[in-house]
Scaffold this active site. Structure first.
Site, PDB file in Angstrom:
ATOM      1  CG  ASP A 121      -2.042   0.960   1.131  1.00 11.96           C
ATOM      2  OD1 ASP A 121      -2.414   1.339   0.005  1.00 11.96           O
ATOM      3  OD2 ASP A 121      -2.582   1.355   2.185  1.00 11.96           O
ATOM      4  NE  ARG A 175      -7.897   6.528   9.344  1.00 12.05           N
ATOM      5  CZ  ARG A 175      -7.152   6.343   8.249  1.00 12.05           C
ATOM      6  NH1 ARG A 175      -5.883   5.978   8.354  1.00 12.05           N
ATOM      7  NH2 ARG A 175      -7.691   6.497   7.059  1.00 12.05           N
ATOM      8  CG  ASP A 196      -5.786   0.108   3.418  1.00 15.14           C
ATOM      9  OD1 ASP A 196      -5.797  -1.075   3.805  1.00 15.14           O
ATOM     10  OD2 ASP A 196      -4.923   0.937   3.777  1.00 15.14           O
ATOM     11  CE1 TYR A 216      -0.007   8.920   4.222  1.00 22.11           C
ATOM     12  CE2 TYR A 216       2.282   9.627   4.085  1.00 22.11           C
ATOM     13  CZ  TYR A 216       1.028   9.735   4.653  1.00 22.11           C
ATOM     14  OH  TYR A 216       0.823  10.645   5.666  1.00 22.11           O
ATOM     15  CB  THR A 236      -7.461  -4.805   2.202  1.00 27.23           C
ATOM     16  OG1 THR A 236      -6.597  -4.546   3.314  1.00 27.23           O
ATOM     17  CG2 THR A 236      -7.245  -3.763   1.122  1.00 27.23           C
ATOM     18  CD  GLN A 283      -3.148   3.949  10.558  1.00 32.01           C
ATOM     19  OE1 GLN A 283      -4.362   3.925  10.330  1.00 32.01           O
ATOM     20  NE2 GLN A 283      -2.291   4.536   9.750  1.00 32.01           N
ATOM     21  NE  ARG A 301       3.384  13.161  10.609  1.00 38.19           N
ATOM     22  CZ  ARG A 301       2.661  12.175  10.054  1.00 38.19           C
ATOM     23  NH1 ARG A 301       2.271  11.154  10.784  1.00 38.19           N
ATOM     24  NH2 ARG A 301       2.328  12.218   8.783  1.00 38.19           N
ATOM     25  CD  GLU A 310      -6.064   4.735   4.465  1.00 37.01           C
ATOM     26  OE1 GLU A 310      -5.369   3.935   3.789  1.00 37.01           O
ATOM     27  OE2 GLU A 310      -5.573   5.494   5.330  1.00 37.01           O
ATOM     28  CD  GLU A 331      -7.517  12.690   3.794  1.00 29.80           C
ATOM     29  OE1 GLU A 331      -6.998  13.491   3.016  1.00 29.80           O
ATOM     30  OE2 GLU A 331      -7.738  11.491   3.500  1.00 29.80           O
ATOM     31  CG  HIS A 336      -4.105  10.692   2.343  1.00 35.82           C
ATOM     32  ND1 HIS A 336      -5.149  10.635   3.242  1.00 35.82           N
ATOM     33  CD2 HIS A 336      -3.217   9.736   2.738  1.00 35.82           C
ATOM     34  CE1 HIS A 336      -4.915   9.680   4.130  1.00 35.82           C
ATOM     35  NE2 HIS A 336      -3.756   9.115   3.855  1.00 35.82           N
ATOM     36  CB  THR A 390      -6.043   7.801   1.303  1.00 38.32           C
ATOM     37  OG1 THR A 390      -5.861   6.834   2.311  1.00 38.32           O
ATOM     38  CG2 THR A 390      -7.414   8.429   1.412  1.00 38.32           C
ATOM     39  CD  GLU A 432      -5.382   2.822  -0.322  1.00 38.44           C
ATOM     40  OE1 GLU A 432      -4.532   2.191  -1.015  1.00 38.44           O
ATOM     41  OE2 GLU A 432      -5.256   3.004   0.896  1.00 38.44           O
ATOM     42  CE  LYS A 451      -3.560   1.869   7.157  1.00 39.74           C
ATOM     43  NZ  LYS A 451      -4.288   2.732   6.221  1.00 39.74           N
TER      44      LYS A 451
END
Lengths: 401, 401
Positions: free
Chosen positions: A117, A228, A224, A119, A248, A231, A133, A190, A349, A124, A335, A192, A244
């Site tokens: 997977d 959260r 996916d 990113y 999937t 994770q 963060r 997610e 999001e 995203h 995503t 994808e 995860k």
């Protein structure tokens, strides 16, 4: 053009012809199929009926032997299916091998070898950075130098329609001293796009960006599912694992690369210029229009053309260290999120980390998924002459753990 | 006890009997085998010869059908092999099916489904923390609450003896503004112990610590080759990817759990007490003595009994979110490192991040691996009556990329 009675605006005309695996009624036998309009052509039977040379590749109950056969055979099969559905002389022989799509059960179309997977959506990654963060740099320092990825669990890739059991796990409540254990409270999606590898590669060698179409068979949709809270607590320092690996979902129909000719666009400009092994000469950005529905309501329309790293770049990166490919490898885009608020590919999001609940028509609100929620992701892409082709859907309903 | 002429101190007596897959000479056929002394019993042939009920499980060229058959059959096969090698009446019939181990080529014993790598040595995690994150807390905050793990690449798991091609990739030189690309300069090993899953589990259910021996077939040795420079640059935020995926070597002989009866010890005390799903009543710490040789010189002797998290805890964690197991899943312990300097399971630790080169006899020095270097990891464990059983070896030589 075809002796079938297809509506002009079908998303599954002769320019599309995606491949899948299906069974009919309660019969255990799994057959290769091609979707055309609202029908499925029993490809296993049709190839046998016409004594096609490739018929033995279609009897495994999964597409893997066809995937392994490579672009020459893929084209031969596609050309044959088009010919069968175009030439009136085939009509009587093949009509018995056409089944209404509403009458079939679709299955996972291929045995998944390794699942990777990526990113690769800048929007995203920016959103995730801002949410998780807020005090750090918005993109990780490596982000524009390489398409970040991790390995997922191949054994829990399931076909659209498979219920998703809410996972249990450890989470660390904010301001608590110790973690808590229980069902995830932040179950997410997610949206994808997945790429299915057909032709393997040799360990110790690289697959260049130019070799992309020599290895990749086609494209599907991926959800996916992500817990959260699990994770967030588990991911340092080795990345996501149980957040995860519980499931999937992938769409049942694999759209061959040849069907995407009119969807190909340039990817976004890349600055800094990537290393040599990541440069591309052909355009393999893909103008796919995704749509996410939650309990029947459209909540987002992520535009795949905004992805920063393209699939050939992802494949070249995946193999630059000499890692070999196997038939059935699946790599997903990460995503898909566009620049706009209603183009975000995850509830994380869309609800901005749970702080801005999403309002559904009827007054219901969601931050993350409730038990019983159904998520459907669909996509279309430009076809010839202003028409569009469809990817079908990846659907899943959350059930309590 | 046996009609075979085995030395008393063999590591492969009747109390061991590990399983593998081998071929002889240039013959393409792969056969199941059991190692006994310096011989391999052709198990495929012996089962056919004796018309054993389990004979059909041994014709696939991999052990997967045997693995899937479960503990009842595993015990039946083991009991039969012991009977064959003990009862003189079998001697004449089976002698033709014994091949000197020096004459066989061993192969990967099973098709690897998913590969998961844990991080369960406290001493290793402490060392890694001190080397990589000298200013941060020594253990990540989650470390004593859950056995941290990530998914690796199943398709690049290879059998002992396969050359390891030095991977190319991106690395970020200290104090440089941008990454550089080229062959890894910090190619490392990780001495690990691997657990091979036989019996699958159902998605959405958990495997308890008590069910460990109902699912896990046996144990092998693992060298999780690691390119530290690639890993360091790519790993944030989603964990290791290309720094690991170029190759993972496993030993050819899978030691069945039943052979480890005398190696079972209590794991170290765990504080804080783990969540219910991670608690164990049986002791499944394993007193394996590992040894790492670099170019023939012993550089470390990691003691597996010091691992903080045991294999049943790892398996329970892996499935607590409902992730299903498949036959052929491989999960590895993570680098095995003991408290002493000469018990470290990686060159990263042995050379303290490259700052304290290792001196080999003859005056050669190493921080990380040079092209041409050969690494061999072996292990033994206590057997009955003060004897020891062997795991064989996992061997690999670095070749230039």
């Amino acid at each position: 053009m075809t002796w079938l009675d297809l509506p002009d605006d079908t998303l599954f005309g002769l320019e599309n012809l995606p491949y899948g695996v299906f069974s009919v009624g309660g019969a255990p036998e799994r057959r290769a199929g091609v979707r055309v309009g609202d029908l499925v052509l029993d490809l296993t039977a049709a190839a046998a009926e016409t004594a096609a040379a490739f018929a033995p590749l279609l009897t495994a109950g999964v597409l893997n032997p066809l995937l392994a056969a490579g672009p020459g055979v893929w084209r031969e099969v596609r050309d044959s299916v088009r010919e069968w559905l175009t030439e009136p002389r085939y009509a009587d022989r093949l009509r018995p091998h056409l089944v209404p799509v509403a009458e079939v059960t679709t299955h996972l179309a291929f045995d998944v070898a390794d699942y990777v997977d990526f990113y690769s959506s800048e929007h995203h990654a920016l959103n995730a950075g801002r949410i998780f963060r807020p005090d750090a740099a918005e993109l990780p320092p490596n982000w524009k130098h390489l398409p970040i990825a991790y390995h997922g669990r191949a054994g829990t890739v399931v076909v659209s329609g498979t219920p998703v059991v809410r996972p249990h796990g450890q989470r660390k409540p904010r301001n608590a001293d110790a973690p808590a254990f229980g069902p995830s409270r932040r179950l997410d999606i997610e949206a994808e796009v997945g790429f299915v590898v057909g032709v393997p590669s040799t360990a110790g060698t690289r697959v260049s960006t130019a070799d992309f179409a020599g290895h990749v068979f086609g494209v599907c949709l991926v959800n996916d599912w992500s817990a959260r809270d699990i994770q967030a607590w588990e991911s340092q320092p080795l990345g996501p694992f149980l957040g995860k690996s519980f499931g999937t979902s992938v769409s049942p129909w694999i759209v061959p690369l040849d069907a995407l000719e009119h969807a190909r666009v340039d990817g976004p400009p890349q600055d800094p210029e990537p290393f040599e092994y990541l440069r591309t000469s052909e355009k393999w950005g893909l103008d796919l229009a995704l749509e996410i529905r939650l309990n029947g309501h459209v909540v987002s329309r992520p535009p795949f053309a905004t992805q920063y790293w393209t699939a050939p770049q992802q494949l070249a990166h995946l193999t630059v260290n000499g890692a070999s490919l196997r038939t059935g490898d699946l790599f997903a885009s990460g995503t898909v999120t566009g620049p706009e608020r209603d183009q975000r590919g995850s509830l994380l999001e869309l609800s901005w980390g749970g702080r801005e609940p999403l309002e559904l028509p009827g007054g219901e609100k969601r931050t993350f998924l409730d038990d019983g929620d159904e998520v459907v992701i669909t996509a279309t892409a430009p076809g010839p002459a202003g028409r569009r082709i469809g990817f079908g859907e990846v659907r899943g309903t959350v059930v309590p753990g």
